[in-house]
Write a protein that holds these residues in place. Structure first.
Motif, PDB file in Angstrom:
ATOM      1  N   ILE A  24      -1.456  24.794  12.483  1.00 35.45           N
ATOM      2  CA  ILE A  24      -1.247  24.890  10.979  1.00 35.45           C
ATOM      3  C   ILE A  24      -1.994  23.500  10.610  1.00 35.45           C
ATOM      4  N   ARG A  25      -3.035  23.178  10.410  1.00 32.96           N
ATOM      5  CA  ARG A  25      -3.469  21.610   9.985  1.00 32.96           C
ATOM      6  C   ARG A  25      -4.039  22.180   8.125  1.00 32.96           C
ATOM      7  N   GLY A  26      -3.869  20.796   7.493  1.00 32.06           N
ATOM      8  CA  GLY A  26      -4.679  21.318   6.044  1.00 32.06           C
ATOM      9  C   GLY A  26      -4.297  19.628   5.207  1.00 32.06           C
ATOM     10  N   VAL A  27      -5.237  19.760   4.641  1.00 33.57           N
ATOM     11  CA  VAL A  27      -5.467  18.362   3.449  1.00 33.57           C
ATOM     12  C   VAL A  27      -5.096  18.522   2.339  1.00 33.57           C
ATOM     13  N   ALA A  28      -4.043  17.858   1.549  1.00 27.70           N
ATOM     14  CA  ALA A  28      -4.168  17.844   0.423  1.00 27.70           C
ATOM     15  C   ALA A  28      -4.225  16.995  -0.258  1.00 27.70           C
ATOM     16  N   TYR A  29      -5.194  17.063  -1.466  1.00 27.35           N
ATOM     17  CA  TYR A  29      -5.827  16.277  -1.779  1.00 27.35           C
ATOM     18  C   TYR A  29      -5.325  15.730  -3.235  1.00 27.35           C
ATOM     19  N   SER A  30      -6.014  14.829  -3.715  1.00 23.09           N
ATOM     20  CA  SER A  30      -6.213  14.411  -5.344  1.00 23.09           C
ATOM     21  C   SER A  30      -6.832  13.452  -5.925  1.00 23.09           C
ATOM     22  N   ALA A  31      -7.201  13.926  -6.749  1.00 23.04           N
ATOM     23  CA  ALA A  31      -8.184  12.516  -7.444  1.00 23.04           C
ATOM     24  C   ALA A  31      -7.515  12.444  -9.440  1.00 23.04           C
ATOM     25  N   ARG A  32      -7.488  10.964  -9.590  1.00 23.63           N
ATOM     26  CA  ARG A  32      -7.349  10.327 -10.985  1.00 23.63           C
ATOM     27  C   ARG A  32      -6.428  11.320 -11.551  1.00 23.63           C
TER      28      ARG A  32
ATOM     29  N   SER B 124       7.299  24.867   2.939  1.00 18.52           N
ATOM     30  CA  SER B 124       8.596  26.043   2.879  1.00 18.52           C
ATOM     31  C   SER B 124       8.085  27.238   3.341  1.00 18.52           C
ATOM     32  N   ILE B 125       6.571  27.641   3.110  1.00 22.07           N
ATOM     33  CA  ILE B 125       6.234  29.035   3.716  1.00 22.07           C
ATOM     34  C   ILE B 125       6.332  29.137   4.976  1.00 22.07           C
ATOM     35  N   LEU B 126       5.674  27.627   4.720  1.00 23.16           N
ATOM     36  CA  LEU B 126       4.870  28.375   6.765  1.00 23.16           C
ATOM     37  C   LEU B 126       5.738  28.070   7.527  1.00 23.16           C
ATOM     38  N   ASN B 127       6.822  26.945   8.239  1.00 25.09           N
ATOM     39  CA  ASN B 127       8.149  26.899   8.527  1.00 25.09           C
ATOM     40  C   ASN B 127       8.315  27.974   8.657  1.00 25.09           C
ATOM     41  N   LYS B 128       8.219  29.195   8.201  1.00 28.20           N
ATOM     42  CA  LYS B 128       9.429  30.199   8.394  1.00 28.20           C
ATOM     43  C   LYS B 128       8.466  30.744   9.610  1.00 28.20           C
ATOM     44  N   PHE B 129       7.165  30.187  10.445  1.00 26.55           N
ATOM     45  CA  PHE B 129       5.944  30.983  10.654  1.00 26.55           C
ATOM     46  C   PHE B 129       6.193  30.408  12.182  1.00 26.55           C
ATOM     47  N   LEU B 130       5.762  28.987  12.207  1.00 26.16           N
ATOM     48  CA  LEU B 130       5.245  28.368  12.611  1.00 26.16           C
ATOM     49  C   LEU B 130       5.571  27.097  13.154  1.00 26.16           C
ATOM     50  N   PRO B 131       6.497  26.657  13.885  1.00 26.37           N
ATOM     51  CA  PRO B 131       6.821  25.043  13.868  1.00 26.37           C
ATOM     52  C   PRO B 131       5.383  23.414  13.852  1.00 26.37           C
ATOM     53  N   ASP B 132       4.408  23.952  14.785  1.00 20.67           N
ATOM     54  CA  ASP B 132       3.633  23.105  14.263  1.00 20.67           C
ATOM     55  C   ASP B 132       2.325  22.898  13.683  1.00 20.67           C
ATOM     56  N   ILE B 133       3.216  22.455  12.236  1.00 18.25           N
ATOM     57  CA  ILE B 133       2.371  22.125  10.968  1.00 18.25           C
ATOM     58  C   ILE B 133       1.849  21.148  10.942  1.00 18.25           C
ATOM     59  N   TYR B 134       1.155  20.260  10.553  1.00 20.77           N
ATOM     60  CA  TYR B 134       0.310  19.360   9.421  1.00 20.77           C
ATOM     61  C   TYR B 134      -0.354  19.060   8.744  1.00 20.77           C
ATOM     62  N   ILE B 135      -0.052  18.941   7.425  1.00 24.83           N
ATOM     63  CA  ILE B 135      -0.551  19.181   6.762  1.00 24.83           C
ATOM     64  C   ILE B 135      -1.093  17.446   6.278  1.00 24.83           C
ATOM     65  N   TYR B 136      -2.817  16.415   6.208  1.00 26.87           N
ATOM     66  CA  TYR B 136      -2.534  15.048   5.306  1.00 26.87           C
ATOM     67  C   TYR B 136      -2.840  15.256   4.268  1.00 26.87           C
ATOM     68  N   THR B 137      -2.674  13.678   3.293  1.00 20.70           N
ATOM     69  CA  THR B 137      -2.489  14.198   2.098  1.00 20.70           C
ATOM     70  C   THR B 137      -3.877  13.070   2.301  1.00 20.70           C
ATOM     71  N   ASP B 138      -4.492  13.396   0.984  1.00 19.58           N
ATOM     72  CA  ASP B 138      -5.777  12.728   0.451  1.00 19.58           C
ATOM     73  C   ASP B 138      -6.038  12.425  -0.743  1.00 19.58           C
ATOM     74  N   HIS B 139      -5.101  11.023  -1.491  1.00 23.53           N
ATOM     75  CA  HIS B 139      -5.021  10.380  -3.025  1.00 23.53           C
ATOM     76  C   HIS B 139      -6.558   9.655  -2.649  1.00 23.53           C
ATOM     77  N   MET B 140      -7.378  10.420  -3.387  1.00 28.08           N
ATOM     78  CA  MET B 140      -8.383   8.688  -3.580  1.00 28.08           C
ATOM     79  C   MET B 140      -8.487   8.437  -5.002  1.00 28.08           C
ATOM     80  N   LYS B 141      -8.477   6.634  -4.968  1.00 26.53           N
ATOM     81  CA  LYS B 141      -8.603   5.546  -5.902  1.00 26.53           C
ATOM     82  C   LYS B 141      -9.927   5.301  -6.548  1.00 26.53           C
TER      83      LYS B 141
END
Length: 372
Positions: free
Chosen positions: A191-199, A214-231
């Motif tokens: 599972i991959r993902g991107v958490a993003y925010s602006a202002r 906290s939810i997804l780790n119960k089902f699968l170990p290979d999880i990486y969610i990128y963070t994308d904070h725009m400035k």
């Protein structure tokens, strides 16, 4: 192009975008009457007029007639030209609303498309550019639309209501589409993902990631969610945050889910912890629905199957969405294509109800593509 074919007639504002896209691909003219004729504010909305302008930019020789009240539209499609196109999307709908149409049309342009779209990149109405990038583009590659020219780049993020985002979509042209056989989605491997925010505070994205894991780790170990904070200039004109998740299977299927915070000044504030957890649950629901194509891209897959070479294509899908069911009816009207729909026996299922969609392509050829 089918210039001598009878004009297709429809009534009402529903599925306007779908009808214009299929009209352009089939070469069949259409007339839509009674567009919100019974409402206090009749006629086309601003975002629909903006979409029509985009269609005009994409084509050469289109004839568009709209009456004074905006309740009647006549559209005679021209040839898809491609090349460089720039468009300011109306803020009432996100860039995803316009981009979904480009995904359908771009492979059949005369020259490779490079579209710059400006506006809202992530909202609660349409698929976000993040989701389309990680689900629609891999699906297009299955049909032979691939190469370095196929790309979607997020230059600036724009949250509703004011937007301010910008993306660049590039797509090569193809003369034919490959028939496909996707009948086994495989098992979820990561599972991959991107958490993003602006202002907003940079901590928002970290809180989203922690709650989703906290939810997804119960089902699968290979999880990486990128963070994308725009400035700065890249953060658009309005504050907001969201999460886009995608589950990839061993057979190259991508299943997606996403959630976006409420627009500034509209509705109750959303906690990042709640958004992360709810988005993770939505992804698990999409995985349960299953299939080789996620619910966001069902209509794109069916379109390319119908336009493929005169050979059999098969794709297993989860339950068909109401939009997809209407899309099948429109495919029959514009291209005279009918699908065989088989519901998978309950004892063979993993997860929810599955349907096997089968059709023979119409052998659509990109007459616009210059032969080299």
């Amino acid at each position: 192009m089918a210039s001598g074919v009878q004009v297709l007639r429809w009534e009402g504002a529903r599925f306007l975008r779908m009808r214009l896209v299929l009209s352009t691909l089939s070469g069949r003219s259409l007339r839509i009457t009674g567009i919100r004729g019974q409402e206090l504010e009749p006629g086309l909305r601003d975002f629909e007029a903006s979409f029509i302008r985009l269609m005009d930019k994409l084509t050469n020789g289109s004839r568009i007639e709209i009456n004074e009240t905006g309740t009647t539209l006549y559209y005679q499609p021209g040839l898809l030209r491609g090349g460089a196109v720039e468009h300011d999307c109306h803020p009432h709908r996100s860039i995803g609303y316009y981009l979904e149409a480009l995904l359908c049309l771009a492979p059949f342009c005369k020259s490779p498309l490079k579209a710059i779209l400006k506006g809202v990149t992530n909202d609660q109405k349409d698929p976000s550019v993040d989701t389309l990038k990680v689900t629609a583009l891999p699906l297009m590659k299955r049909f032979g639309i691939d190469g370095e020219d196929l790309d979607l780049k997020i230059v600036r993020r724009g949250m509703p209501p004011a937007g301010g985002g910008e993306i660049i979509f590039s797509c090569p042209v193809r003369r034919f589409l490959k028939p496909i056989q996707l009948i086994d989605s495989g098992k979820i491997k990561r599972i991959r993902g991107v958490a993003y925010s602006a202002r907003v505070s940079p901590q928002m994205v970290n809180r989203i990631v922690d709650s989703a894991r906290s939810i997804l780790n119960k089902f699968l170990p290979d999880i990486y969610i990128y963070t994308d904070h725009m400035k700065g200039a890249n953060s658009g004109k309005s504050p907001g945050f969201g999460l886009s998740l995608v589950a990839e299977t061993t057979n190259g299927t991508f299943l997606s889910a996403e959630l976006v915070s409420n627009p500034s000044g509209q509705g109750l504030p959303v906690l990042p912890e709640d958004l992360g957890m709810n988005c993770a649950k939505l992804l698990l629901e999409e995985i349960y629905r299953g299939g080789c194509v996620d619910s966001v891209n069902q209509s794109l897959a069916l379109l390319f199957m119908a336009l493929g070479q005169q050979d059999v294509s098969k794709v297993q899908m989860g339950p068909l969405s109401p939009y997809t069911i209407e899309f099948l009816r429109h495919l029959k009207s514009f291209f005279h294509v009918m699908f065989k729909i088989e519901i998978q026996p309950k004892e063979e299922r993993k997860g929810g109800e599955k349907v096997l969609m089968t059709c023979i392509g119409v052998g659509f050829s990109n007459i616009n593509k210059v032969v080299t």
